[in-house]
Scaffold this active site. Sequence first.
Site, PDB file in Angstrom:
ATOM      1  N   TYR A  18      89.005  25.435  26.407  1.00 39.85           N
ATOM      2  CA  TYR A  18      87.880  25.261  25.482  1.00 39.85           C
ATOM      3  C   TYR A  18      87.762  23.795  25.060  1.00 39.85           C
ATOM      4  O   TYR A  18      86.682  23.209  25.110  1.00 39.85           O
ATOM      5  CB  TYR A  18      88.060  26.173  24.261  1.00 39.85           C
ATOM      6  CG  TYR A  18      87.084  25.882  23.143  1.00 39.85           C
ATOM      7  CD1 TYR A  18      85.751  26.257  23.249  1.00 39.85           C
ATOM      8  CD2 TYR A  18      87.496  25.231  21.985  1.00 39.85           C
ATOM      9  CE1 TYR A  18      84.847  25.979  22.232  1.00 39.85           C
ATOM     10  CE2 TYR A  18      86.603  24.962  20.963  1.00 39.85           C
ATOM     11  CZ  TYR A  18      85.284  25.331  21.088  1.00 39.85           C
ATOM     12  OH  TYR A  18      84.399  25.048  20.080  1.00 39.85           O
ATOM     13  N   GLU A  40      81.704  30.645  14.430  1.00 40.22           N
ATOM     14  CA  GLU A  40      82.460  29.970  13.370  1.00 40.22           C
ATOM     15  C   GLU A  40      82.577  30.866  12.142  1.00 40.22           C
ATOM     16  O   GLU A  40      83.619  30.896  11.491  1.00 40.22           O
ATOM     17  CB  GLU A  40      81.813  28.637  12.984  1.00 40.22           C
ATOM     18  CG  GLU A  40      81.897  27.554  14.037  1.00 40.22           C
ATOM     19  CD  GLU A  40      83.278  26.937  14.221  1.00 40.22           C
ATOM     20  OE1 GLU A  40      84.210  27.253  13.449  1.00 40.22           O
ATOM     21  OE2 GLU A  40      83.421  26.147  15.164  1.00 40.22           O
ATOM     22  N   TRP A  48      90.900  30.599  15.878  1.00 41.53           N
ATOM     23  CA  TRP A  48      89.821  30.323  16.820  1.00 41.53           C
ATOM     24  C   TRP A  48      90.105  30.993  18.161  1.00 41.53           C
ATOM     25  O   TRP A  48      89.201  31.465  18.845  1.00 41.53           O
ATOM     26  CB  TRP A  48      89.620  28.816  16.973  1.00 41.53           C
ATOM     27  CG  TRP A  48      88.445  28.461  17.816  1.00 41.53           C
ATOM     28  CD1 TRP A  48      88.465  27.756  18.973  1.00 41.53           C
ATOM     29  CD2 TRP A  48      87.067  28.821  17.583  1.00 41.53           C
ATOM     30  NE1 TRP A  48      87.182  27.645  19.478  1.00 41.53           N
ATOM     31  CE2 TRP A  48      86.308  28.290  18.644  1.00 41.53           C
ATOM     32  CE3 TRP A  48      86.415  29.532  16.600  1.00 41.53           C
ATOM     33  CZ2 TRP A  48      84.931  28.451  18.741  1.00 41.53           C
ATOM     34  CZ3 TRP A  48      85.038  29.690  16.696  1.00 41.53           C
ATOM     35  CH2 TRP A  48      84.319  29.150  17.759  1.00 41.53           C
TER      36      TRP A  48
END
Length: 173
Positions: A18, A40, A48
């Site tokens: 990522y 988010e 995450w």
Amino acid sequence: MNTNRPDWANSSELLRDYYDNEWGYIVCDTPGIYERIVLESFQSGLSWETVLKKRAAFREAFDGFDPAKVARYTDGDVERLMSNPAIIRNETKIHAAIGNARATVALEEKGRSLADLVWSFAPEDPIGEGPDAGQSEESKALAKELKRHGFTFVGPITMFALMQAIGMYEHRL
């Protein structure tokens, strides 16, 4: 190991990929920014990596993060999403995603895109805000403006993470 990566990006292959291929690259289209706002907000209180593992399922469950489609979701869609074990099933965050899609559509009906609004808060000195700042004056102002337009789960720390992810700080080409 890439020594230029922050510590968080070196903790797994998924996060390395990522970071190396997406984080910090410019995203300036409304669907792309809407997707990241949704992700988010779902990340709040979680890692995450957890969100990234479920990203494909989120894309499928939320019609490719098309704000116009998500804005038309009903209580039946909320039930469908709440019963989907492939995504994070948090009813408050699901309602926020739908409400934020509606706010995105409302912005467009007023002649302004979500992308234009978000990018209007780009810092003058993108290098000046390091990745450990947590929030910035711009992210505080962006959060306030989005809330004024009806968005939720868009606090200054979440918006700072968004701004970093879409390339407003030390962007990469």
